[in-house]
Design an enzyme around this catalytic site. Structure first.
Site, PDB file in Angstrom:
ATOM      1  N   SER A  27       0.823  -1.219   0.000  1.00  0.00           N
ATOM      2  CA  SER A  27       0.000   0.000   0.000  1.00  0.00           C
ATOM      3  C   SER A  27       0.849   1.258   0.000  1.00  0.00           C
ATOM      4  O   SER A  27       1.724   1.417   0.855  1.00  0.00           O
ATOM      5  CB  SER A  27      -0.843   0.086   1.276  1.00  0.00           C
ATOM      6  OG  SER A  27      -1.713  -0.980   1.388  1.00  0.00           O
ATOM      7  N   HIS A  58      -3.421   0.029  -4.332  1.00  0.00           N
ATOM      8  CA  HIS A  58      -2.637  -0.993  -5.041  1.00  0.00           C
ATOM      9  C   HIS A  58      -2.863  -0.818  -6.537  1.00  0.00           C
ATOM     10  O   HIS A  58      -3.976  -0.968  -7.026  1.00  0.00           O
ATOM     11  CB  HIS A  58      -3.060  -2.404  -4.608  1.00  0.00           C
ATOM     12  CG  HIS A  58      -2.576  -2.769  -3.245  1.00  0.00           C
ATOM     13  ND1 HIS A  58      -1.555  -3.651  -3.020  1.00  0.00           N
ATOM     14  CD2 HIS A  58      -2.956  -2.334  -2.026  1.00  0.00           C
ATOM     15  CE1 HIS A  58      -1.337  -3.766  -1.721  1.00  0.00           C
ATOM     16  NE2 HIS A  58      -2.184  -2.971  -1.103  1.00  0.00           N
ATOM     17  N   HIS A  80      -4.509 -10.100  -1.705  1.00  0.00           N
ATOM     18  CA  HIS A  80      -4.433 -10.601  -0.334  1.00  0.00           C
ATOM     19  C   HIS A  80      -5.368 -11.789  -0.180  1.00  0.00           C
ATOM     20  O   HIS A  80      -6.369 -11.894  -0.891  1.00  0.00           O
ATOM     21  CB  HIS A  80      -4.881  -9.504   0.642  1.00  0.00           C
ATOM     22  CG  HIS A  80      -4.089  -8.250   0.536  1.00  0.00           C
ATOM     23  ND1 HIS A  80      -4.303  -7.321  -0.459  1.00  0.00           N
ATOM     24  CD2 HIS A  80      -3.070  -7.764   1.285  1.00  0.00           C
ATOM     25  CE1 HIS A  80      -3.452  -6.320  -0.313  1.00  0.00           C
ATOM     26  NE2 HIS A  80      -2.688  -6.558   0.731  1.00  0.00           N
ATOM     27  N   TYR A  82      -7.458 -12.148   2.039  1.00  0.00           N
ATOM     28  CA  TYR A  82      -8.803 -11.680   2.433  1.00  0.00           C
ATOM     29  C   TYR A  82      -9.652 -11.284   1.228  1.00  0.00           C
ATOM     30  O   TYR A  82     -10.841 -11.040   1.366  1.00  0.00           O
ATOM     31  CB  TYR A  82      -8.734 -10.549   3.465  1.00  0.00           C
ATOM     32  CG  TYR A  82      -8.078  -9.266   3.000  1.00  0.00           C
ATOM     33  CD1 TYR A  82      -8.646  -8.454   2.025  1.00  0.00           C
ATOM     34  CD2 TYR A  82      -6.867  -8.853   3.551  1.00  0.00           C
ATOM     35  CE1 TYR A  82      -8.036  -7.289   1.611  1.00  0.00           C
ATOM     36  CE2 TYR A  82      -6.253  -7.689   3.144  1.00  0.00           C
ATOM     37  CZ  TYR A  82      -6.842  -6.911   2.168  1.00  0.00           C
ATOM     38  OH  TYR A  82      -6.222  -5.762   1.750  1.00  0.00           O
ATOM     39  N   GLU A  83      -9.019 -11.204   0.040  1.00  0.00           N
ATOM     40  CA  GLU A  83      -9.816 -10.923  -1.162  1.00  0.00           C
ATOM     41  C   GLU A  83     -10.466 -12.209  -1.690  1.00  0.00           C
ATOM     42  O   GLU A  83     -11.173 -12.161  -2.696  1.00  0.00           O
ATOM     43  CB  GLU A  83      -8.939 -10.265  -2.231  1.00  0.00           C
ATOM     44  CG  GLU A  83      -8.485  -8.867  -1.818  1.00  0.00           C
ATOM     45  CD  GLU A  83      -7.458  -8.265  -2.762  1.00  0.00           C
ATOM     46  OE1 GLU A  83      -7.847  -7.796  -3.839  1.00  0.00           O
ATOM     47  OE2 GLU A  83      -6.259  -8.280  -2.423  1.00  0.00           O
ATOM     48  N   ALA A 110       2.402  -2.440   4.655  1.00  0.00           N
ATOM     49  CA  ALA A 110       2.015  -1.531   5.741  1.00  0.00           C
ATOM     50  C   ALA A 110       1.568  -2.409   6.894  1.00  0.00           C
ATOM     51  O   ALA A 110       0.951  -3.460   6.676  1.00  0.00           O
ATOM     52  CB  ALA A 110       0.870  -0.637   5.296  1.00  0.00           C
ATOM     53  N   MET A 205      -1.713  -7.912   7.050  1.00  0.00           N
ATOM     54  CA  MET A 205      -2.587  -8.901   6.399  1.00  0.00           C
ATOM     55  C   MET A 205      -1.976  -9.453   5.105  1.00  0.00           C
ATOM     56  O   MET A 205      -2.694  -9.856   4.196  1.00  0.00           O
ATOM     57  CB  MET A 205      -3.938  -8.256   6.079  1.00  0.00           C
ATOM     58  CG  MET A 205      -4.637  -7.627   7.272  1.00  0.00           C
ATOM     59  SD  MET A 205      -6.133  -6.775   6.763  1.00  0.00           S
ATOM     60  CE  MET A 205      -6.447  -5.737   8.192  1.00  0.00           C
ATOM     61  N   SER A 206      -0.640  -9.434   5.032  1.00  0.00           N
ATOM     62  CA  SER A 206      -0.021  -9.886   3.767  1.00  0.00           C
ATOM     63  C   SER A 206       1.326 -10.526   4.061  1.00  0.00           C
ATOM     64  O   SER A 206       1.620 -10.916   5.191  1.00  0.00           O
ATOM     65  CB  SER A 206       0.173  -8.693   2.828  1.00  0.00           C
ATOM     66  OG  SER A 206       1.155  -7.816   3.349  1.00  0.00           O
ATOM     67  N   ASN A 229       0.316   2.740  11.774  1.00  0.00           N
ATOM     68  CA  ASN A 229      -0.555   3.061  12.916  1.00  0.00           C
ATOM     69  C   ASN A 229      -0.151   2.210  14.112  1.00  0.00           C
ATOM     70  O   ASN A 229       0.537   1.200  13.952  1.00  0.00           O
ATOM     71  CB  ASN A 229      -2.023   2.753  12.554  1.00  0.00           C
ATOM     72  CG  ASN A 229      -2.198   1.305  12.113  1.00  0.00           C
ATOM     73  OD1 ASN A 229      -1.920   0.970  10.961  1.00  0.00           O
ATOM     74  ND2 ASN A 229      -2.622   0.450  13.009  1.00  0.00           N
ATOM     75  N   HIS A 241      -8.501   2.953   6.671  1.00  0.00           N
ATOM     76  CA  HIS A 241      -7.571   2.630   5.584  1.00  0.00           C
ATOM     77  C   HIS A 241      -6.993   3.911   4.978  1.00  0.00           C
ATOM     78  O   HIS A 241      -5.822   3.957   4.590  1.00  0.00           O
ATOM     79  CB  HIS A 241      -8.298   1.797   4.523  1.00  0.00           C
ATOM     80  CG  HIS A 241      -7.391   1.290   3.419  1.00  0.00           C
ATOM     81  ND1 HIS A 241      -6.231   0.582   3.654  1.00  0.00           N
ATOM     82  CD2 HIS A 241      -7.476   1.409   2.066  1.00  0.00           C
ATOM     83  CE1 HIS A 241      -5.641   0.281   2.507  1.00  0.00           C
ATOM     84  NE2 HIS A 241      -6.372   0.770   1.521  1.00  0.00           N
TER      85      HIS A 241
END
Ligand code: HPA
Length: 266
Positions: A27, A58, A80, A82-83, A110, A205-206, A229, A241
């Protein structure tokens, strides 16, 4: 799934260019490829069978060319788990990068910090990871299962080189353990506390599935997180996001600079 047509397609597009280093840009890090003069650009949407990222920030293209002393192929944007993609797709993509010539694999992402002394805007060199995604790209992907050794997944030599460069350039570079959650929701404060107790320093998450496949493919791996963060519950702010993208944009410039210096070395 990506197949041999994909490899032929990419070889034709690359027209004899043989990358030695593959770099996944997470990201907000897409602008790194501005360093490449006369890049070969291949949108994912042109690549037969390639998964297309759906996440804001992306770009979704390959960008190949020379940076410093290296021939790089940059993946501007990733998909990802989650997609909803099949995790085995990641193994195939990594094997394709290896088949194109890559010997090294650099992953950027990130991530949320699990330590209040590593604030938003920091950079963290990944020294190890925890796969908390519940998924593995190697499951069912090989005719005969093998058992990759993960005891030094993140190459010690590449890590030391990056630490030396950061010290020389006066850029603070933390080292730590990255834990992968499946997402797509951000963590609860209780999950953040649990991950810290597990020994992790940052959560994202990656990256973990890619690194597993890179180790399986005998690529040397380097991983760096841009801390966008503090994890949920560690600060009074809610996570969005858009905020993540904004911080990454600024800290990402520091990371681009470090990567550039890294690529200027052998
Ligand atoms: N959690 C998970 N993934 C993330 C975060 C986070 O706090 N920040 C950026 N990616």
């Amino acid at each position: 799934m990506i197949n041999n047509d994909t490899l032929d397609f990419l070889k034709t597009k690359l027209n004899g260019f043989i990358p030695d280093t593959a770099i996944v840009l997470g990201s907000g890090l897409g602008n790194f490829t501005d360093l490449i003069k006369n890049p070969i650009i291949i949108p994912y949407s042109d690549i037969p069978g390639a998964p297309k990222p759906t996440v804001k920030g992306h770009q979704g293209r390959l960008c190949a060319g020379i940076i410093g002393k290296h021939k790089v192929i940059c993946l501007q944007g990733r998909t990802h788990l989650y997609e909803g993609m099949d995790p085995r797709t990641i193994l195939v993509s990594t094997q394709q990068l290896k088949d194109l010539g890559a010997k090294r694999f650099i992953a950027t992402n990130a991530a949320g910090s699990l330590r209040t002394d590593m604030p938003a805007g920091s950079l963290m060199l990944i020294e190890d990871h925890i796969n908390f995604s519940g998924k593995n790209p190697l499951v069912g992907a090989m005719k005969t299962p093998n058992f990759p050794d993960m005891s030094s997944a993140y190459d010690v030599g590449m890590r030391q080189k990056m630490l030396d460069i950061a010290a020389k350039e006066n850029i603070r570079l933390f080292s730590g353990v990255y834990i992968m959650a499946l997402g797509p929701n951000y963590e609860t404060p209780a999950e953040v506390r649990m991950f810290r107790q597990f020994g992790a320093d940052a959560v994202g998450m990656s990256t973990v599935p890619e690194v597993i496949t890179a180790v399986q493919s005998n690529l040397k791996v380097l991983g760096i997180s841009v801390i966008s963060n503090l994890g949920a519950g560690l600060s009074s702010e809610n996570l969005s996001h858009n905020d993540v993208l904004q911080i990454v944009e600024t800290a990402g410039k520091k990371l681009s600079y470090l990567l550039q210096k890294f690529l200027e070395e052998d």
